[in-house]
Motif scaffolding. Sequence first.
Motif, PDB file in Angstrom:
ATOM      1  N   GLU A 141      -5.714  -9.776  -4.810  1.00  0.00           N
ATOM      2  CA  GLU A 141      -5.571  -8.620  -5.705  1.00  0.00           C
ATOM      3  C   GLU A 141      -4.244  -8.625  -6.462  1.00  0.00           C
ATOM      4  OE1 GLU A 141      -6.909  -5.048  -7.411  1.00  0.00           O
ATOM      5  OE2 GLU A 141      -8.027  -6.225  -5.930  1.00  0.00           O
ATOM      6  N   ILE A 142      -3.166  -8.903  -5.792  1.00  0.00           N
ATOM      7  CA  ILE A 142      -1.842  -8.825  -6.410  1.00  0.00           C
ATOM      8  C   ILE A 142      -1.680  -9.790  -7.596  1.00  0.00           C
ATOM      9  CG2 ILE A 142       0.634  -9.171  -6.000  1.00  0.00           C
ATOM     10  CD1 ILE A 142       0.158  -7.901  -3.222  1.00  0.00           C
TER      11      ILE A 142
ATOM     12  N   HIS B 295      -2.593  -8.730 -11.180  1.00  0.00           N
ATOM     13  CA  HIS B 295      -1.797  -7.696 -11.849  1.00  0.00           C
ATOM     14  C   HIS B 295      -0.374  -8.160 -12.156  1.00  0.00           C
ATOM     15  CE1 HIS B 295      -4.883  -4.670 -11.081  1.00  0.00           C
ATOM     16  NE2 HIS B 295      -5.017  -5.233  -9.895  1.00  0.00           N
ATOM     17  N   MET B 296      -0.138  -9.440 -12.139  1.00  0.00           N
ATOM     18  CA  MET B 296       1.222  -9.952 -12.336  1.00  0.00           C
ATOM     19  C   MET B 296       1.820  -9.578 -13.691  1.00  0.00           C
ATOM     20  SD  MET B 296       2.164 -11.257  -9.536  1.00  0.00           S
ATOM     21  CE  MET B 296       3.619 -12.162  -9.937  1.00  0.00           C
ATOM     22  N   ASN B 297       1.007  -9.439 -14.708  1.00  0.00           N
ATOM     23  CA  ASN B 297       1.521  -9.118 -16.037  1.00  0.00           C
ATOM     24  C   ASN B 297       1.443  -7.637 -16.374  1.00  0.00           C
ATOM     25  OD1 ASN B 297       2.142 -11.818 -16.601  1.00  0.00           O
ATOM     26  ND2 ASN B 297       0.026 -12.229 -17.158  1.00  0.00           N
ATOM     27  N   ASP B 298       1.016  -6.841 -15.436  1.00  0.00           N
ATOM     28  CA  ASP B 298       0.915  -5.400 -15.670  1.00  0.00           C
ATOM     29  C   ASP B 298       2.306  -4.763 -15.737  1.00  0.00           C
ATOM     30  OD1 ASP B 298      -1.764  -5.843 -15.411  1.00  0.00           O
ATOM     31  OD2 ASP B 298      -2.061  -4.525 -13.694  1.00  0.00           O
ATOM     32  N   ALA B 299       2.506  -3.919 -16.705  1.00  0.00           N
ATOM     33  CA  ALA B 299       3.752  -3.160 -16.785  1.00  0.00           C
ATOM     34  C   ALA B 299       3.689  -1.954 -15.846  1.00  0.00           C
ATOM     35  CB  ALA B 299       3.996  -2.700 -18.211  1.00  0.00           C
ATOM     36  N   ASN B 300       2.484  -1.452 -15.610  1.00  0.00           N
ATOM     37  CA  ASN B 300       2.259  -0.305 -14.753  1.00  0.00           C
ATOM     38  C   ASN B 300       1.878  -0.808 -13.352  1.00  0.00           C
ATOM     39  OD1 ASN B 300       1.431   2.008 -13.491  1.00  0.00           O
ATOM     40  ND2 ASN B 300       0.142   2.700 -15.179  1.00  0.00           N
TER      41      ASN B 300
ATOM     42  N   LYS C 105       0.779   1.021 -10.840  1.00  0.00           N
ATOM     43  CA  LYS C 105      -0.051   2.023 -10.150  1.00  0.00           C
ATOM     44  C   LYS C 105      -1.096   1.373  -9.237  1.00  0.00           C
ATOM     45  CE  LYS C 105       1.038   6.235 -11.357  1.00  0.00           C
ATOM     46  NZ  LYS C 105       1.368   7.227 -10.387  1.00  0.00           N
ATOM     47  N   PHE C 106      -1.510   0.148  -9.539  1.00  0.00           N
ATOM     48  CA  PHE C 106      -2.512  -0.523  -8.707  1.00  0.00           C
ATOM     49  C   PHE C 106      -2.043  -0.652  -7.262  1.00  0.00           C
ATOM     50  CE2 PHE C 106       0.179  -4.143  -9.507  1.00  0.00           C
ATOM     51  CZ  PHE C 106       0.015  -4.954  -8.397  1.00  0.00           C
ATOM     52  N   MET C 107      -0.734  -0.710  -7.072  1.00  0.00           N
ATOM     53  CA  MET C 107      -0.197  -0.871  -5.718  1.00  0.00           C
ATOM     54  C   MET C 107      -0.441   0.361  -4.854  1.00  0.00           C
ATOM     55  SD  MET C 107       3.230  -3.072  -6.362  1.00  0.00           S
ATOM     56  CE  MET C 107       3.459  -3.435  -4.642  1.00  0.00           C
ATOM     57  N   ASP C 108      -0.568   1.524  -5.473  1.00  0.00           N
ATOM     58  CA  ASP C 108      -0.843   2.745  -4.720  1.00  0.00           C
ATOM     59  C   ASP C 108      -2.157   2.632  -3.958  1.00  0.00           C
ATOM     60  OD1 ASP C 108       1.500   3.814  -5.695  1.00  0.00           O
ATOM     61  OD2 ASP C 108       0.515   5.038  -7.229  1.00  0.00           O
ATOM     62  N   GLU C 109      -3.120   1.932  -4.526  1.00  0.00           N
ATOM     63  CA  GLU C 109      -4.425   1.768  -3.884  1.00  0.00           C
ATOM     64  C   GLU C 109      -4.413   0.707  -2.785  1.00  0.00           C
ATOM     65  OE1 GLU C 109      -7.261   3.538  -4.215  1.00  0.00           O
ATOM     66  OE2 GLU C 109      -5.983   4.888  -5.380  1.00  0.00           O
TER      67      GLU C 109
ATOM     68  N   LEU D 254      -1.881   0.530  -0.472  1.00  0.00           N
ATOM     69  CA  LEU D 254      -1.069   1.001   0.649  1.00  0.00           C
ATOM     70  C   LEU D 254      -1.943   1.187   1.888  1.00  0.00           C
ATOM     71  CD1 LEU D 254       1.160   3.588  -1.236  1.00  0.00           C
ATOM     72  CD2 LEU D 254       1.811   1.320  -0.412  1.00  0.00           C
ATOM     73  N   PRO D 255      -1.378   0.989   3.063  1.00  0.00           N
ATOM     74  CA  PRO D 255      -2.167   1.031   4.304  1.00  0.00           C
ATOM     75  C   PRO D 255      -2.932   2.317   4.562  1.00  0.00           C
ATOM     76  CG  PRO D 255      -0.019   0.100   4.734  1.00  0.00           C
ATOM     77  CD  PRO D 255       0.001   0.605   3.320  1.00  0.00           C
ATOM     78  N   GLY D 256      -2.474   3.439   4.073  1.00  0.00           N
ATOM     79  CA  GLY D 256      -3.132   4.708   4.367  1.00  0.00           C
ATOM     80  C   GLY D 256      -4.261   5.089   3.426  1.00  0.00           C
ATOM     81  N   THR D 257      -4.503   4.294   2.405  1.00  0.00           N
ATOM     82  CA  THR D 257      -5.537   4.646   1.435  1.00  0.00           C
ATOM     83  C   THR D 257      -6.930   4.431   2.004  1.00  0.00           C
ATOM     84  OG1 THR D 257      -5.515   2.456   0.435  1.00  0.00           O
ATOM     85  CG2 THR D 257      -4.064   4.105  -0.550  1.00  0.00           C
ATOM     86  N   PRO D 258      -7.890   5.225   1.554  1.00  0.00           N
ATOM     87  CA  PRO D 258      -9.261   5.094   2.076  1.00  0.00           C
ATOM     88  C   PRO D 258      -9.843   3.692   1.893  1.00  0.00           C
ATOM     89  CG  PRO D 258      -9.049   7.115   0.817  1.00  0.00           C
ATOM     90  CD  PRO D 258      -7.769   6.358   0.639  1.00  0.00           C
TER      91      PRO D 258
END
Length: 60
Positions: A26-27, A30-35, A37-41, A43-47
């Motif tokens: 997944e990571i 998104h290497m060229n993304d300026a945003n 936000k994808f990392m928020d999804e 995180l270990p606590g996400t559904p």
Amino acid sequence: MIYSIVETAKANYLNVYQYFELLLPEIPMHMNDANLKFMDELLPGTPRVQENCPSRFKKS
């Protein structure tokens, strides 16, 4: 850094191997993304992560 990810996954009752299987493809997508936000999804606590990477040691 990797040790920190492993320990955080274990602290959140995730299957560490499955968590890395989710993160590693997944990571790079998104290497060229300026945003970042994808990392928020990821995180270990996400559904999504809790559903895809459950540990057999997870407490009910």
